[in-house]
Design a protein around this motif. Sequence first.
Motif, mmCIF file in Angstrom:
data_model
loop_
_atom_site.group_PDB
_atom_site.id
_atom_site.type_symbol
_atom_site.label_atom_id
_atom_site.label_comp_id
_atom_site.label_asym_id
_atom_site.label_seq_id
_atom_site.Cartn_x
_atom_site.Cartn_y
_atom_site.Cartn_z
ATOM 1 N N PHE A 214 -66.492 -41.651 19.728
ATOM 2 C CA PHE A 214 -65.444 -41.744 20.760
ATOM 3 C C PHE A 214 -65.593 -40.617 21.789
ATOM 4 C CE2 PHE A 214 -63.203 -44.259 17.445
ATOM 5 C CZ PHE A 214 -62.956 -45.395 18.201
ATOM 6 N N ALA A 215 -66.014 -39.423 21.341
ATOM 7 C CA ALA A 215 -66.223 -38.328 22.284
ATOM 8 C C ALA A 215 -67.320 -38.672 23.276
ATOM 9 C CB ALA A 215 -66.572 -37.048 21.525
ATOM 10 N N SER A 216 -68.392 -39.315 22.801
ATOM 11 C CA SER A 216 -69.474 -39.704 23.715
ATOM 12 C C SER A 216 -69.014 -40.774 24.699
ATOM 13 C CB SER A 216 -70.679 -40.202 22.912
ATOM 14 O OG SER A 216 -70.340 -41.353 22.152
ATOM 15 N N ILE A 217 -68.139 -41.675 24.253
ATOM 16 C CA ILE A 217 -67.612 -42.698 25.157
ATOM 17 C C ILE A 217 -66.740 -42.054 26.242
ATOM 18 C CG2 ILE A 217 -66.110 -44.718 25.346
ATOM 19 C CD1 ILE A 217 -68.799 -45.298 24.032
ATOM 20 N N PHE A 218 -65.853 -41.136 25.843
ATOM 21 C CA PHE A 218 -64.969 -40.482 26.805
ATOM 22 C C PHE A 218 -65.730 -39.567 27.763
ATOM 23 C CE2 PHE A 218 -61.437 -41.597 23.898
ATOM 24 C CZ PHE A 218 -60.527 -42.055 24.841
ATOM 25 N N SER A 219 -66.932 -39.128 27.383
ATOM 26 C CA SER A 219 -67.693 -38.262 28.283
ATOM 27 C C SER A 219 -68.044 -38.972 29.584
ATOM 28 C CB SER A 219 -68.971 -37.783 27.588
ATOM 29 O OG SER A 219 -69.844 -38.866 27.334
ATOM 30 N N PHE A 220 -68.147 -40.308 29.564
ATOM 31 C CA PHE A 220 -68.420 -41.068 30.787
ATOM 32 C C PHE A 220 -67.157 -41.281 31.611
ATOM 33 C CE2 PHE A 220 -71.859 -42.339 27.936
ATOM 34 C CZ PHE A 220 -72.965 -42.184 28.765
ATOM 35 N N ILE A 221 -65.997 -41.155 30.974
ATOM 36 C CA ILE A 221 -64.736 -41.431 31.663
ATOM 37 C C ILE A 221 -64.049 -40.147 32.100
ATOM 38 C CG2 ILE A 221 -62.490 -42.586 31.451
ATOM 39 C CD1 ILE A 221 -63.762 -44.273 29.165
ATOM 40 N N PHE A 222 -63.768 -39.262 31.133
ATOM 41 C CA PHE A 222 -63.065 -38.005 31.407
ATOM 42 C C PHE A 222 -63.582 -36.991 30.390
ATOM 43 C CE2 PHE A 222 -59.110 -35.358 31.413
ATOM 44 C CZ PHE A 222 -59.180 -34.985 32.746
ATOM 45 N N PHE A 223 -64.619 -36.228 30.780
ATOM 46 C CA PHE A 223 -65.368 -35.448 29.796
ATOM 47 C C PHE A 223 -64.527 -34.346 29.147
ATOM 48 C CE2 PHE A 223 -65.987 -33.069 33.692
ATOM 49 C CZ PHE A 223 -65.919 -31.743 33.281
ATOM 50 N N GLN A 224 -63.413 -33.924 29.785
ATOM 51 C CA GLN A 224 -62.570 -32.894 29.164
ATOM 52 C C GLN A 224 -62.001 -33.366 27.829
ATOM 53 O OE1 GLN A 224 -62.528 -33.685 32.350
ATOM 54 N NE2 GLN A 224 -62.581 -31.832 33.610
#
Length: 521
Positions: A214-224
């Motif tokens: 999930f962290a890798s997925i969110f890195s494309f959206i909102f990396f914070q």
Amino acid sequence: MGENGDTEIIEHHVDEEMEKKRILRSHGSSFMESVTPSERDGHSSTQSSHRLLAYSDALISIIATVMILPVAHTKVQDNEELKESLQVLLTTKIAVYLMTFLIVTVAWAAHIRLFQVIERIDDCLALLNLACMMLITFLPYTFSLMATFPENILGILLFCACVMVLGFIQAVIVVYGFSRPFLLNDQIQVSENQVFYKHHILKVIMRVPIMCFFASIFSFIFFQISYVILAIVIFLPYISQSLKWCRSKAIGQVEETPDSMMFYTYHPNEPLSKERVEAFSDGVFAIVATLLILDICEDNVPDPVMVQKQYGGSLVAALQNYGPEYLAYFGSFATVALLWFVHHSLFLHVTRTTRFMGLLNTFSLAFVGGLPLAYQLTHEFPRNSRNELEAIQISCVIIFFAGVFQLAIWVAALFSERETLHPYVRYGGREHAFMLAKLALYPCVALGTFFLTCILSKFSASIFHLMEITVPFAFLLLRLLVRGGLALLRLIFCPDGPETRSALEEEEEEEARMPFNTMIT
């Protein structure tokens, strides 16, 4: 409960242990009768995991500790204010070192728990473990990328990919181990709930890879958000335990099978292998001591051309310029060695380590790993300069926290002393005061040195080096000082109680003779 009650509990405990061994023997014989010849051949090819675990501990301790090198080798110019340079260090390199140390030790703790379940290995498990080691040793590089390029998602993706592959390999190890039950520890071999064990351990292992996904997925959206998820991964055991406590308060205690409380519980009192904690700690101390002499070999060997031109070929004259560096080296080595001595003395009296004690040990080792930085700073600047004073104070802070977390391990052990400590050193035992004095010596001396350097700033270097030189002698005289202090206290508060003192000593000796496996829990 009286003496008869205590005796009954001990006898009951011994009977339980004998019954477990009887069941294990009968289970083992019936199990070996049921396996096929090919399975027996595979069983005969298994070996003890001791050397594999020793290699893993050494590798992980090295990769965790050497991350201090970029921090220690950061050059600060004499005309710079150390405060400004320190802000840069704290926000970048020191933060990377501490976070990397925590991440690597989290992976190491997971490795301990996994191989507490799987106690024997074969060639396949040895190769799978090497793959795990390769990924763990690559983690510091990915975290360095994340710290150097915080807004670039490549570092996050590499880190998450490593953790996900690592989790997958550990899951394969678990499935493989449960397919060959003779590789598992004896407690699981005799259990009727092996399927429950396997599913429970796999569920716990896969939590971290799923969160990294999930962290890798969110890195494309909102990396914070990705950084927040990764921070949760580091402290997941304690967050999980807190949520479990809140749930029990809200809806009541949820019934769990007894097996679920034996392994992978996230409970602070979950046992960790004492031998592996000691081995990992010894590795960190040894590497830190080695890094100190490597700095001497690199920085304090004069150039032959310079010796010939400036000193007329006199090597002794050339080496005289390095006097402060040699003093700083011997003082730093003595500090590392004595901190190891205190750590050794502590774990000599510890009979069982827990997850929480392992966490405190990790924090202590992280500051021990910072001692090469302290060594570099203590001789980096001109004498009596503002930078020198602040560098020495930073060194005092590092030594203080390295010692105070060792003291915290002792305090944590005292809360469940009957399970974790030898009778000699329990609260009120005859060695308790001496062990407490050992653990408190470095925090007290480092704190006192810090305040002395604030008051007598012109003599800060002399005070610091005097502290490093005198502490070894203080350790030699410590037992004599503690005995004298206790005798004085007894004389003041119990002037007429020799009979009481002798009775207490006899009781302690009788308790100390009791074997550990018959201790009442």
